[in-house]
Design an enzyme around this catalytic site. Structure first.
Site, PDB file in Angstrom:
ATOM      1  N   ASN A  74      -1.017   2.804   0.869  1.00 20.09           N
ATOM      2  CA  ASN A  74      -2.196   3.299   0.691  1.00 20.09           C
ATOM      3  C   ASN A  74      -2.567   4.654   1.039  1.00 20.09           C
ATOM      4  O   ASN A  74      -2.442   4.652   2.375  1.00 20.09           O
ATOM      5  CB  ASN A  74      -3.238   2.371   0.903  1.00 20.09           C
ATOM      6  CG  ASN A  74      -3.253   0.914   0.245  1.00 20.09           C
ATOM      7  OD1 ASN A  74      -2.441   0.576  -0.388  1.00 20.09           O
ATOM      8  ND2 ASN A  74      -4.072  -0.136   0.886  1.00 20.09           N
ATOM      9  N   HIS A 112      -5.153  -9.766   1.305  1.00 18.78           N
ATOM     10  CA  HIS A 112      -6.199  -8.415   1.802  1.00 18.78           C
ATOM     11  C   HIS A 112      -7.243  -9.101   2.403  1.00 18.78           C
ATOM     12  O   HIS A 112      -8.261  -8.934   2.065  1.00 18.78           O
ATOM     13  CB  HIS A 112      -6.683  -7.913   0.079  1.00 18.78           C
ATOM     14  CG  HIS A 112      -6.943  -6.366   0.115  1.00 18.78           C
ATOM     15  ND1 HIS A 112      -6.393  -5.828  -0.647  1.00 18.78           N
ATOM     16  CD2 HIS A 112      -7.946  -5.773   0.765  1.00 18.78           C
ATOM     17  CE1 HIS A 112      -6.973  -4.398  -0.423  1.00 18.78           C
ATOM     18  NE2 HIS A 112      -7.838  -4.447   0.361  1.00 18.78           N
TER      19      HIS A 112
END
Ligand code: FCB
Length: 452
Positions: free
Chosen positions: A301, A118
Site C-alpha cells: 500500500n 484487514h
C-alpha cells in the site's frame, strides 16, 4: 512500454469499513466493534455499525464495479463474521455472504482478491491475548484453512495481512486505533514475531487446502523514500533510507525491512537486530522457516513518500518540503514519485511481481447543486501518480493497481469525515453517486492507461 495487457486495474475496500451489519446474522464481536462503541475514540462517535450497508447492497456495488470496467476487486473477510469466536464454530450465514459476493463478482467479470486480515481481530481471540498469544499462529492458520476450503474453488488471489505496520503500531504501540493499547516496546516486538508467524502459517494452510493453484501475497505499507535527483548517489540515499530501521522506538513499526525481509529472505534485517536487540523475543530457525514460506507476489500500500538526497557527510537526509507543499484533505503530502520509486525499489530488493494494493486520497467531496460530485483534485492526483506507476510498469514486473477506495467509507479513527471513494456515498440515504474521478478511471481502464 506501459501497463501489461492483463494489468489488474482494481479498487479496494475492507470489511469493517463498508459492510455494516455489525451485529447481524451471527457475526461475532471484533476489536473495532468494541472500540467504536466506547466514547472518545472515533471522530464524532462514528461506528461501522451500518457503514455503507454493503452487506445488503453488495449486488448494486458489484454492478458499479462492472460498469466502471474494474478488472479486479480487493476486499477483506471479517474473521469474526465467519468464525464468531475466532476459532471453532463456523457461522454459515457469514460464509454465505462472502460466497454470494464472490459469485456475483465472477458473474460480472471482476476478479476477486481476498485479504484475510484487514484489522478485525475477533474479540474472543483478543481476550485470550490476541497477537501476544503464540497460539494465534495456529488460530489464524485455521481461519486461513476455512477460507481456502470454502472459497478457493473460485478465488485464486489472496493477500494475508493488511499493513501490519498500522495494526500493530497504531493499535498496540501508540493506541490510536483499536484496541487502543500502549504496550511496552518489548511486547510489540514479540507480538510482531507472532504476526509474521501467523502470516507464514496462513500461507501454508491456504496452499494445503486450496482447490486450485493460488497466487498468494502480502500487503504491508510504508512511506516511500524517493530521490531528489536521479544522480546515483541520491538514488542510493533514497534506497538506503527506504529500507532502514527507524531510530525512534515509539515509531519503530514504520519501516519496510522488519516486516518484509523475514518473509522474503528468511531473516530479520541486521540493523534492526542490533538496534533493538534488548527487546527481541526468542527467534528460532524453525520460526524463520515458517515466516518465509514462499509467496508468489508482493503487494504494498503506497500513499506518499519523503524526498531524500545524499548529504555531504555521505548519509541520506530528508529534503525539507517547501512552503505550501500540496496536501490531501487528510493532510497527507502529494508525492507522485512514490509510485515509481516504491515499486522499483521493492522489486529490486525482493524480486517478486508487484501489486500496488492500495493508493488514493481523501478530498472534501460534496454533492454539488447540479447533483454531481466534482473532484478535480482526485483526478489530478491520480493522473500524476499513475503516470509515475506507468514508468515503473515499463521497467519491472508490475501486475496490478488497487485504487483506495471503491466508495467513501468508515475511515477508522476519522470516522466518515474522510472521503476516499471514487464513488460518493450519501450516508443518510445510502445512495451511491459517481464522482467525476470514477468516470475518469473508467476511461483510463478502457485504454489501459495509454493517455497518461
Ligand atoms: C490504509 C488502510 C485502509 C484505509 C487507507 C486510507 O492505511 O489500509 O484501510 O484506511 O489507509
Amino acid at each position: 512500454m506501459g501497463f501489461s495487457k492483463d494489468f489488474a486495474w482494481g479498487a479496494a475496500t475492507s470489511a469493517y469499513q463498508i459492510e455494516g451489519a455489525a451485529s447481524l446474522d451471527g457475526k461475532g464481536l471484533h476489536i473495532w466493534d468494541v472500540y467504536t462503541g466506547e466514547k472518545g475514540h472515533i471522530y464524532e462517535g462514528h461506528t461501522g455499525e451500518v457503514a455503507c450497508d454493503h452487506y445488503h447492497r453488495y449486488k448494486e456495488d458489484v454492478a458499479m464495479m462492472k460498469e466502471m470496467g474494474l478488472k479486479a476487486y480487493r476486499f477483506s473477510i471479517d474473521w469474526s463474521r465467519v468464525l464468531p469466536e475466532g476459532r471453532g464454530k463456523v457461522n454459515e450465514a457469514g460464509i454465505a455472504f462472502y460466497s454470494n459476493l464472490i459469485d456475483e463478482l465472477l458473474a460480472q467479470g471482476v476478479e476477486p482478491y481476498i485479504t484475510l486480515y484487514h484489522w478485525e481481530l475477533p474479540y474472543e481471540i483478543y481476550k485470550r491475548g490476541g497477537w501476544m498469544n503464540p497460539k494465534i499462529v495456529e488460530w489464524f492458520g485455521d481461519y486461513a484453512k476455512l477460507v481456502a476450503e470454502r472459497f478457493s474453488d473460485r478465488v485464486k488471489y489472496f493477500f494475508t495481512l493488511n499493513e501490519p505496520q498500522c495494526f500493530v503500531g497504531l493499535g498496540f504501540l501508540t493506541g490510536e486505533h483499536a484496541p487502543g493499547i500502549q504496550a511496552p516496546v518489548r511486547d510489540i516486538f514479540e507480538m510482531s514475531h507472532n504476526v509474521l508467524k501467523a502470516h507464514g502459517q496462513a500461507v501454508q494452510m491456504l496452499r494445503q487446502y486450496a482447490k486450485q493453484p493460488l497466487i498468494i501475497g502480502y500487503a504491508p505499507t510504508s512511506s516511500v523514500c524517493y530521490p531528489q535527483t536521479e544522480k546515483p548517489e541520491d538514488i542510493e540515499a533514497a534506497r538506503q533510507m527506504f529500507f532502514a530501521m527507524p531510530e525512534d522506538e515509539k515509531n519503530w513499526t514504520w519501516n519496510v525491512s522488519w516486516w518484509s525481509d523475514p518473509i522474503l529472505f528468511g531473516e530479520y534485517p541486521e540493523e534492526g537486530m542490533k538496534r533493538y536487540e534488548k527487546y527481541l523475543p526468542t527467534i528460532t530457525q524453525e520460526d524463520m522457516k515458517l515466516i518465509s514460506q514462499p509467496i508468489d507476489v508482493y503487494g504494498q500500500n503506497i500513499y506518499n513518500g519523503k524526498c531524500v538526497r545524499m548529504g555531504d557527510d555521505g548519509k541520506p537526509e530528508i529534503v525539507k518540503r517547501h512552503e505550501g507543499f500540496p496536501r490531501t484533505a487528510m493532510d497527507w503530502p502529494v508525492t507522485p514519485q512514490c509510485l515509481y520509486w516504491g515499486p522499483k525499489f521493492l522489486y529490486e530488493r525482493y524480486q517478486k511481481p508487484i501489486y500496488i494494493t492500495e493508493n488514493g486520497l481523501s478530498c472534501h467531496d460534496t454533492l454539488s447543486l447540479d447533483g454531481q460530485v466534482h473532484d478535480p483534485n482526485r483526478i489530478d492526483f491520480l493522473a500524476r501518480y499513475l503516470k509515475e506507476l506507468k514508468r515503473a510498469a515499463g521497467e519491472i514486473d508490475l501486475r496490478g493497481y488497487f485504487q483506495w477506495s471503491l466508495m467513501d467509507n468508515f475511515e477508522w479513527a476519522r470516522g466518515y469525515s474522510e472521503r476516499f471513494g471514487l464513488i460518493y456515498v450519501d450516508y443518510a440515504t445510502q445512495k451511491r453517486i459517481w464522482k467525476d474521478s470514477a468516470y475518469w478511471y473508467r476511461a483510463l481502464i478502457q485504454t489501459n492507461g495509454e493517455e497518461l
